[in-house]
Design an enzyme around this catalytic site. Structure first.
Site, PDB file in Angstrom:
ATOM      1  N   ASP A   1     -12.010   6.390  -9.250  1.00 27.89           N
ATOM      2  CA  ASP A   1     -11.322   7.415  -8.552  1.00 27.89           C
ATOM      3  C   ASP A   1     -11.881   9.121  -9.303  1.00 27.89           C
ATOM      4  OD1 ASP A   1      -9.938   9.896  -7.848  1.00 27.89           O
ATOM      5  OD2 ASP A   1      -7.974   9.264  -7.934  1.00 27.89           O
TER       6      ASP A   1
ATOM      7  N   LYS B   1     -12.227  16.773  -4.362  1.00 25.87           N
ATOM      8  CA  LYS B   1     -12.443  18.159  -4.273  1.00 25.87           C
ATOM      9  C   LYS B   1     -13.682  19.222  -4.525  1.00 25.87           C
ATOM     10  CE  LYS B   1      -8.746  18.058  -8.137  1.00 25.87           C
ATOM     11  NZ  LYS B   1      -7.695  16.929  -8.396  1.00 25.87           N
TER      12      LYS B   1
ATOM     13  N   PHE C   1      -4.254  10.685 -12.960  1.00 26.61           N
ATOM     14  CA  PHE C   1      -3.690  11.164 -11.681  1.00 26.61           C
ATOM     15  C   PHE C   1      -4.568  10.607 -10.317  1.00 26.61           C
ATOM     16  CE2 PHE C   1      -3.391  14.337  -8.843  1.00 26.61           C
ATOM     17  CZ  PHE C   1      -2.628  14.816  -9.206  1.00 26.61           C
TER      18      PHE C   1
END
Ligand SMILES: *Cc1c(COP(=O)(O)O)cnc(C)c1O
Length: 389
Positions: free
Chosen positions: A217, A246, A132
């Site tokens: 990532d 995040k 993702f």
């Protein structure tokens, strides 16, 4: 106004991309949040690995309000002290020379990195099944889930997906046409899946052998989440590109594309831009998050509390195994009752999520204490008993 009434208004005003919200939240403090009906919850999801310092942490509040009072926004024709300091800090945490491009979100950090890869003169990207990487068109092209991708095709092409953790498949897919390999050090949205020993090193070896970039990532795993500043340090590899977001701002929207070594100079003036990226308030927030993690020794806390939670949950017969590192925890269930458990946990006052069938994910604030974790685990064990019965 009740939660039900707010939810009706939500449905008339906010686009239906997330389904019906589980609760209307009105307040947060530390690891707890309260809903519109006054019910208290322990937040073991932390805004999906975002609220590293929990809710309303005084250090974050102070940094943001002071910076907003001093200089809130400028254009990227100018710079500000917190932006420069944050760039330096991220590079020093990585222990490498490089350059940072600031964004407002994870997907935008990946878009910036995607453009960096195009400047190699190659277009092929190797990504992993189960990955993702975000919802904008470029990041979506690198995301494997068909249901997310197919309604929006055509997406940027020349992306090859290989099974995550399969060293031979990865090595075979990387060639002299490959611009980059993009991997998560732990696949978060897939349910906290570990790559296995040697996988990231194999990715490093294959990319180095073919002059391709290794792009990690770390949007979910970075900035202390796994008990280290970056999850990849546990694998002993040095990537060319790292994307974070995040947890970086602790709830203030910010992301970063960090390019190391020669990759740092691939983007040149005019190649990329953003209005809000690197905003003084967002970068001041991120500096406060990083400083608080250092001062409160939260990397160590993440490791200790993560181990405590995993040992506690593994004692239950419904739990086959746990996965992850630090306070990014996957729970593998003996049956596909993850949705039932998520709902029952919420009713019992515990927030977590069920990213894929048969798995739960916990990503609580890094400030979670031993006593708070023990209380949450005992509630969860009772929830598991209830669902198992
Ligand atoms: C959340 C996430 C993204 C996307 O970040 P947004 O801020 O939602 O755009 C990308 N990659 C990973 C690994 C993520 O967990």
């Amino acid at each position: 106004m009740t939660g039900r009434e707010w939810t009706e208004r939500y449905q008339g005003a906010v686009m239906n991309t997330f389904g019906v919200p589980q609760r209307v939240l009105v307040r947060g403090e530390g690891v707890y949040v309260w809903d519109a009906d006054g019910t208290k919850y322990v937040d073991l999801l932390g805004g999906i690995a975002v609220n590293a310092l929990g809710h309303a942490h005084p250090a974050l509040l102070k940094a943001v309000s002071e910076q907003l009072g001093q200089l809130g926004h400028i254009s990227n024709f100018f710079t500000s002290e917190p932006q420069i300091e944050l760039g330096e800090k991220l590079l020093s945490l990585l222990g490498a020379d490089g350059r940072v491009f600031f964004t407002n979100s994870g997907t935008e950090a990946n878009e910036a990195a995607f453009k960096v890869t195009r400047k190699t003169g190659r277009t092929k990207i190797v990504a992993a099944e189960g990955s993702f990487h975000g919802r904008t068109m470029g990041a979506l092209a690198l995301t494997s889930k068909a249901a997310y991708r197919e309604p929006f095709e055509p997406l940027p092409g020349n992306v090859v997906f290989v099974p995550y953790g399969d060293i031979a498949a990865l090595t075979a897919a990387v060639d002299d046409e490959t611009a980059a390999v993009i991997l998560e050090p732990l696949q978060g949205e897939a349910g906290v899946i570990e790559p296995g020993d040697g996988y990231l090193q194999a990715a490093r070896d294959a990319t180095s052998a073919h002059g391709a970039l290794l792009w990690l990532d770390e949007i979910q795993t970075g900035i202390g989440r796994t008990g280290a500043w970056f999850a990849h340090t546990a694998h002993g590899v040095m990537p060319d590109l790292v994307t974070v977001a995040k947890g970086l701002g602790g709830g203030i929207p910010i992301g970063a594309c960090i390019a190391l070594g020669d990759a740092a100079t691939l983007l040149t003036p005019g190649n990329h831009g953003t209005t809000f990226g690197g905003n003084p308030v967002a970068t001041a927030a991120a500096l406060a998050v990083i400083e608080t993690i250092e001062v409160e020794d939260l990397l160590e806390n993440a490791r200790a509390i993560g181990a405590q939670i995993r040992a506690g949950l593994e004692a239950h017969p419904l739990v086959v195994a746990t996965s992850g590192d630090g306070l990014l925890i996957g729970v593998v269930l003996a049956k596909d009752v993850s949705a039932d458990i998520q709902k029952a946990a919420l009713e019992a006052g515990v927030i977590l999520n069920n990213p894929t069938p048969g798995r739960l994910r916990l990503a609580p604030p890094l400030i979670l204490t031993e006593a708070q974790a023990a209380a949450a685990v005992s509630t969860l064990l009772a929830v598991l008993d209830g669902v198992d019965a």
